[in-house]
Design an enzyme around this catalytic site. Structure first.
Site, PDB file in Angstrom:
ATOM      1  N   LYS A 109       0.687  -0.857  -0.346  1.00 43.06           N
ATOM      2  CA  LYS A 109      -0.200  -0.039   0.152  1.00 43.06           C
ATOM      3  C   LYS A 109       0.949   1.468  -0.272  1.00 43.06           C
ATOM      4  CE  LYS A 109      -4.307  -1.606   1.622  1.00 43.06           C
ATOM      5  NZ  LYS A 109      -5.599  -1.478   2.539  1.00 43.06           N
ATOM      6  N   LYS A 192      -5.767 -11.466  -6.808  1.00 47.21           N
ATOM      7  CA  LYS A 192      -7.281 -11.515  -5.659  1.00 47.21           C
ATOM      8  C   LYS A 192      -8.408  -9.954  -6.056  1.00 47.21           C
ATOM      9  CE  LYS A 192      -6.516  -8.703  -1.977  1.00 47.21           C
ATOM     10  NZ  LYS A 192      -6.767  -8.447  -0.573  1.00 47.21           N
ATOM     11  N   LYS A 195     -11.294  -4.351  -3.956  1.00 46.41           N
ATOM     12  CA  LYS A 195     -11.959  -3.188  -4.068  1.00 46.41           C
ATOM     13  C   LYS A 195     -11.032  -1.877  -4.311  1.00 46.41           C
ATOM     14  CE  LYS A 195     -12.574  -2.313   0.645  1.00 46.41           C
ATOM     15  NZ  LYS A 195     -13.373  -3.378   1.958  1.00 46.41           N
TER      16      LYS A 195
HETATM   17  P1  ATP Z   1      -8.491  -3.704  -0.626  1.00 39.32           P
HETATM   18  O1  ATP Z   1      -8.667  -4.118  -1.580  1.00 39.32           O
HETATM   19  O2  ATP Z   1      -8.289  -2.338  -0.033  1.00 39.32           O
HETATM   20  O3  ATP Z   1      -7.487  -4.199   0.355  1.00 39.32           O
HETATM   21  P2  ATP Z   1     -10.071  -5.797  -0.099  1.00 39.32           P
HETATM   22  O4  ATP Z   1     -11.009  -5.333  -0.860  1.00 39.32           O
HETATM   23  O5  ATP Z   1      -8.927  -6.677  -0.662  1.00 39.32           O
HETATM   24  O6  ATP Z   1      -9.692  -4.365   0.129  1.00 39.32           O
HETATM   25  P3  ATP Z   1     -10.604  -5.121   2.373  1.00 39.32           P
HETATM   26  O7  ATP Z   1     -11.023  -4.665   3.305  1.00 39.32           O
HETATM   27  O8  ATP Z   1      -8.642  -5.607   2.677  1.00 39.32           O
HETATM   28  O9  ATP Z   1     -10.440  -6.180   1.132  1.00 39.32           O
HETATM   29  O10 ATP Z   1     -10.710  -7.212   2.972  1.00 39.32           O
HETATM   30  C1  ATP Z   1     -11.786  -7.113   3.974  1.00 39.32           C
HETATM   31  C2  ATP Z   1     -12.068  -9.044   4.372  1.00 39.32           C
HETATM   32  O11 ATP Z   1     -12.031  -9.913   3.163  1.00 39.32           O
HETATM   33  C3  ATP Z   1     -10.492  -9.581   4.512  1.00 39.32           C
HETATM   34  O12 ATP Z   1     -10.490 -10.670   5.702  1.00 39.32           O
HETATM   35  C4  ATP Z   1     -10.162  -9.891   3.792  1.00 39.32           C
HETATM   36  O13 ATP Z   1      -9.143 -11.174   3.623  1.00 39.32           O
HETATM   37  C5  ATP Z   1     -10.827 -10.680   2.762  1.00 39.32           C
HETATM   38  N1  ATP Z   1     -10.890 -11.124   1.443  1.00 39.32           N
HETATM   39  C6  ATP Z   1      -9.610  -9.488   0.309  1.00 39.32           C
HETATM   40  N2  ATP Z   1     -11.039 -10.022  -0.962  1.00 39.32           N
HETATM   41  C7  ATP Z   1     -11.093 -11.229  -1.017  1.00 39.32           C
HETATM   42  C8  ATP Z   1     -10.440 -12.450  -1.695  1.00 39.32           C
HETATM   43  N3  ATP Z   1     -10.403 -11.796  -2.822  1.00 39.32           N
HETATM   44  N4  ATP Z   1     -10.906 -13.101  -1.255  1.00 39.32           N
HETATM   45  C9  ATP Z   1     -10.709 -14.092  -0.102  1.00 39.32           C
HETATM   46  N5  ATP Z   1     -10.803 -13.129   0.613  1.00 39.32           N
HETATM   47  C10 ATP Z   1     -10.925 -11.872   0.189  1.00 39.32           C
END
Ligand code: ATP
Ligand code: LTN
Length: 327
Positions: A109, A192, A195
């Site tokens: 990040k 992955k 968002k």
């Molecule tokens: P960012 O892209 O801002 O890092 P994100 O979409 O990865 O956000 P987070 O808010 O970091 O989402 O994650 C919230 C929860 O969802 C965490 O427990 C994370 O491990 C899980 N998570 C996020 N993306 C995935 C994914 N693609 N597959 C499985 N679990 C996920």
């Protein structure tokens, strides 16, 4: 049991849901469950105050729509419970600079906007997360794979504190459901679903219009060949869709492969697109109904924070005593 999620989007996506949130309601019967909206984590990167406020409500509503029951779980907002920040300070003081600098999420990040622009808050994010867990003496933490390293640090800090100041914290274990630990981007199934990093067509939001969600599944990138078979290495696109299909229906991947023997990708995608539309439609309706009554959401979050504070203040008092703070 504690878990948290950042209110950093208008809607959660399938990765968040299948990787983490879906486990939350399943644990309410057998565990004391604490589920938190991590608004203090959300301000470690750029944010807009009005958006943050709205997203906190939207996230709370989605968690309830997903089955978190405010009667059986403490559902609360991190900033309502000051003990998180208080314990985080203590943990900052027993964490090495090098140790914190090795966190891959920080490295990812902070490198995006240039290291000079990254906040100190982003650097100390993992110690606040460790405080979130340790303040409730949680022994299990359901998260997606990307949070594993933060939980390793949490375990190290708990062990270090216990060793130096006497047994105070439970050393928690991550709870990562292997099959859905990583839902992939529909357009780029080598990374992955995220968002912040995915293109709009790569993610399915829980609050998405059902027709739009169905279309995204139908236009998901699939691999060369035509066999509907799980093969992460060579067929990441179809494997990701199989994972989603299995997660939505509860059927095993093997059973789904068998059902679709001899069929085309197109037929499989149409079937999955219908399942997805049937899921997001009612989910959106439930969430919107909850969002129509803000006073009730406020009541739920206040009562959740009361339950959380009762336990958090006990742990903090013990920590302060062990540290030699005059009580
Ligand atoms: P960012 O892209 O801002 O890092 P994100 O979409 O990865 O956000 P987070 O808010 O970091 O989402 O994650 C919230 C929860 O969802 C965490 O427990 C994370 O491990 C899980 N998570 C996020 N993306 C995935 C994914 N693609 N597959 C499985 N679990 C996920
Ligand atoms: N960092 C997590 C959210 C989070 C969390 C926690 C998860 C904050 N505090 C405590 C588990 C336990 C994320 O970005 N998903």
């Amino acid at each position: 049991m504690l878990s948290g999620i950042q209110p950093t989007a208008d809607s959660f996506h399938f990765g968040n849901y299948f990787g983490a949130i879906r486990q939350w309601p399943l644990m309410q019967d057998e565990h004391d469950t604490f589920y938190m909206l991590a608004d203090m984590h959300a301000i470690t990167v750029d944010f807009d105050p009005n958006e943050l406020r709205e997203r906190t409500y939207r996230s709370a509503a989605q968690l309830i729509a997903a089955g978190v029951d405010p009667e059986r779980s403490a559902l609360f907002v991190q900033s309502h419970v000051p003990q998180h920040a208080q314990l985080a300070w203590v943990l900052n003081c027993i964490t090495g600079m090098g140790e914190a600098g090795r966190m891959t999420q920080f490295k990812d990040k902070s490198s995006k906007g240039g290291t000079d622009r990254a906040s100190v808050g982003l650097f100390t994010y993992p110690m606040l997360m460790a405080a979130d867990v340790l303040i409730y003496q949680a022994d299990r933490v359901p998260v997606g794979e990307d949070q594993r390293q933060h939980l390793e640090l949490t375990r190290d800090l708990a062990g270090r504190f216990n060793h130096r100041f006497g047994k105070t914290f439970i050393v928690p274990s991550p709870y990562i459901v292997k099959e859905t630990a990583k839902i992939l981007d529909l357009q780029d199934p080598t990374s992955k679903m995220s968002k912040s990093a995915s293109a709009p067509n790569g993610i399915i939001e829980l609050l998405e219009d059902p027709k739009k969600a169905a279309k995204k599944i139908r236009s998901a990138v699939t691999d060369s060949g035509d066999e509907i078979r799980f093969d992460q290495e060579n067929k990441p696109g179809i494997s990701n869709l199989l994972t989603i299909y299995s997660a939505l229906t509860g059927a095993s991947v093997a059973a789904i492969e068998k059902e679709y023997v001899g069929q085309q990708y197109g037929q499989f995608k149409v079937a999955l697109s219908e399942l997805v539309a049937d899921f997001v439609g009612p989910f959106g309706e439930r969430t919107n109904a909850l969002l129509d009554d803000r006073a009730e959401l406020d009541r739920i979050l206040t009562s959740g924070a009361e339950k959380a504070k009762a336990l958090a203040s006990q742990t903090l008092a013990q920590v302060y005593d062990r540290l030699g703070f005059v009580l």
